[in-house]
Design an enzyme around this catalytic site. Structure first.
Site, PDB file in Angstrom:
ATOM      1  N   LYS A 126      -2.943  13.352  30.237  1.00  0.00           N
ATOM      2  CA  LYS A 126      -4.399  13.203  30.418  1.00  0.00           C
ATOM      3  C   LYS A 126      -5.163  13.488  29.125  1.00  0.00           C
ATOM      4  CE  LYS A 126      -4.863  16.444  33.510  1.00  0.00           C
ATOM      5  NZ  LYS A 126      -3.522  17.074  33.485  1.00  0.00           N
ATOM      6  N   ARG A 161      -9.836  20.629  39.904  1.00  0.00           N
ATOM      7  CA  ARG A 161      -8.454  20.999  40.180  1.00  0.00           C
ATOM      8  C   ARG A 161      -8.302  21.553  41.591  1.00  0.00           C
ATOM      9  NH1 ARG A 161      -6.859  21.864  34.435  1.00  0.00           N
ATOM     10  NH2 ARG A 161      -4.691  22.440  34.287  1.00  0.00           N
ATOM     11  N   ARG A 219       4.795  19.782  23.186  1.00  0.00           N
ATOM     12  CA  ARG A 219       3.389  19.531  22.817  1.00  0.00           C
ATOM     13  C   ARG A 219       2.915  20.463  21.707  1.00  0.00           C
ATOM     14  NH1 ARG A 219      -0.684  19.032  27.688  1.00  0.00           N
ATOM     15  NH2 ARG A 219      -0.247  21.226  28.045  1.00  0.00           N
ATOM     16  N   ARG A 239       0.446  25.885  22.446  1.00  0.00           N
ATOM     17  CA  ARG A 239      -0.351  26.720  23.354  1.00  0.00           C
ATOM     18  C   ARG A 239       0.491  27.836  23.950  1.00  0.00           C
ATOM     19  NH1 ARG A 239      -3.321  22.574  27.328  1.00  0.00           N
ATOM     20  NH2 ARG A 239      -2.698  24.223  28.755  1.00  0.00           N
ATOM     21  N   ARG A 280       2.596  26.359  36.536  1.00  0.00           N
ATOM     22  CA  ARG A 280       1.444  25.431  36.514  1.00  0.00           C
ATOM     23  C   ARG A 280       1.734  24.181  37.354  1.00  0.00           C
ATOM     24  NH1 ARG A 280       1.008  24.818  30.353  1.00  0.00           N
ATOM     25  NH2 ARG A 280      -0.593  23.274  30.753  1.00  0.00           N
TER      26      ARG A 280
HETATM   27  P1  AMP Z   1      -5.290  22.629  30.813  1.00  0.00           P
HETATM   28  O1  AMP Z   1      -5.637  22.663  29.363  1.00  0.00           O
HETATM   29  O2  AMP Z   1      -6.109  21.654  31.579  1.00  0.00           O
HETATM   30  O3  AMP Z   1      -3.809  22.479  31.063  1.00  0.00           O
HETATM   31  O4  AMP Z   1      -5.684  24.075  31.397  1.00  0.00           O
HETATM   32  C1  AMP Z   1      -5.075  25.253  30.927  1.00  0.00           C
HETATM   33  C2  AMP Z   1      -5.342  26.389  31.916  1.00  0.00           C
HETATM   34  O5  AMP Z   1      -6.749  26.625  32.013  1.00  0.00           O
HETATM   35  C3  AMP Z   1      -4.900  26.114  33.347  1.00  0.00           C
HETATM   36  O6  AMP Z   1      -3.525  26.392  33.566  1.00  0.00           O
HETATM   37  C4  AMP Z   1      -5.819  27.042  34.136  1.00  0.00           C
HETATM   38  O7  AMP Z   1      -5.403  28.383  34.040  1.00  0.00           O
HETATM   39  C5  AMP Z   1      -7.126  26.914  33.356  1.00  0.00           C
HETATM   40  N1  AMP Z   1      -7.966  25.781  33.853  1.00  0.00           N
HETATM   41  C6  AMP Z   1      -8.300  24.655  33.187  1.00  0.00           C
HETATM   42  N2  AMP Z   1      -9.069  23.860  33.935  1.00  0.00           N
HETATM   43  C7  AMP Z   1      -9.234  24.502  35.121  1.00  0.00           C
HETATM   44  C8  AMP Z   1      -9.915  24.176  36.331  1.00  0.00           C
HETATM   45  N3  AMP Z   1     -10.573  23.010  36.476  1.00  0.00           N
HETATM   46  N4  AMP Z   1      -9.860  25.080  37.326  1.00  0.00           N
HETATM   47  C9  AMP Z   1      -9.209  26.244  37.206  1.00  0.00           C
HETATM   48  N5  AMP Z   1      -8.535  26.616  36.111  1.00  0.00           N
HETATM   49  C10 AMP Z   1      -8.542  25.746  35.065  1.00  0.00           C
END
Ligand code: AMP
Length: 217
Positions: A13, A88, A127, A162, A173
């Protein structure tokens, strides 16, 4: 164009969002990036979110919705946006619907990125992103040119991994995605917004599939 990118962690994404930003000139709004900015800047929200993110869990809906509401009010979002990693949960999706209804700007489409689950862990563990501009690479599938690592966009790029891209957190996750985020597939199918693409393909091919999915009205 107001779109949501939906898919498991590692489904591509973020990478495809970055490509669409260049092609369509609309901003990518990634709640993960917004949270990581809070962590970097040492805000109170960032301090609260960091432990949750490191555990692979979701930050609470209220915090996320507040952050997105503020971001959507910025001028660059007036002509459209790509929501990457948000919503989410069903509660976030309902909150988003309310926000967009208030401003009379409903979503145009939700793109679901389908990737074989077994490949996700490998993709995520490879990544890396440029420290300066955030451009995403993958040491297995989309390695950076050497040198300079991010194609020369930054003068002294450093590639970072990360902290939550390690195998144990990734497994958590993916589990959280299945339990809390996958129900959005039915939610958006019911609204006739969902368009599903096979995202296990070279970058350009996936971009073409996204564009094709977006062109179907
Ligand atoms: P991402 O970069 O989208 O993979 O997000 C990394 C982490 O941020 C996730 O594993 C969650 O802990 C938190 N996170 C990101 N977006 C959300 C969301 N929309 N709702 C809740 N937690 C989020």
């Amino acid at each position: 164009m107001r779109i949501v990118f939906l898919g498991a962690p590692g489904s591509g994404k973020g990478t495809q969002s970055q490509r669409l930003v260049e092609l369509h000139g609309i901003p990518q709004i990634s709640t993960g990036d917004l949270l990581r900015a809070h962590v970097r800047e040492g805000t109170e929200l960032g301090a609260r979110a960091k432990a949750v993110m490191d555990a692979g869990q979701l930050v609470d809906d209220e915090t996320i919705l507040g952050m997105v509401r503020a971001r959507l009010a910025e001028p660059d979002a007036a002509t459209g946006f790509i929501l990457d990693g948000f919503p989410r949960t069903i509660a976030q999706a309902e909150g988003l619907d309310n926000m967009l209804q208030t401003i009379g700007q409903p979503l145009d489409a939700v793109i679901l990125f389908n990737v074989d689950k077994d490949l996700l862990v490998k993709r995520i563990s490879g990544r890396r992103s440029c420290q300066a501009c955030g451009r995403i690479f993958n040491i297995h599938t989309a390695p950076p040119p050497t040198p300079p690592p991010c194609g020369g966009r930054c003068s002294a790029p450093v590639l970072l991994q990360r902290p939550d891209d390690n195998e144990a957190t990734v497994a958590k996750r993916i589990e959280v995605y299945e339990a809390q985020t996958a129900p959005l597939i039915d939610f958006y199918t019911a609204q006739d917004l969902l368009r599903s693409i096979e995202a296990d393909a070279p970058l350009e091919q996936v971009t073409a599939r996204v564009e094709q999915a977006l062109s179907v009205s």
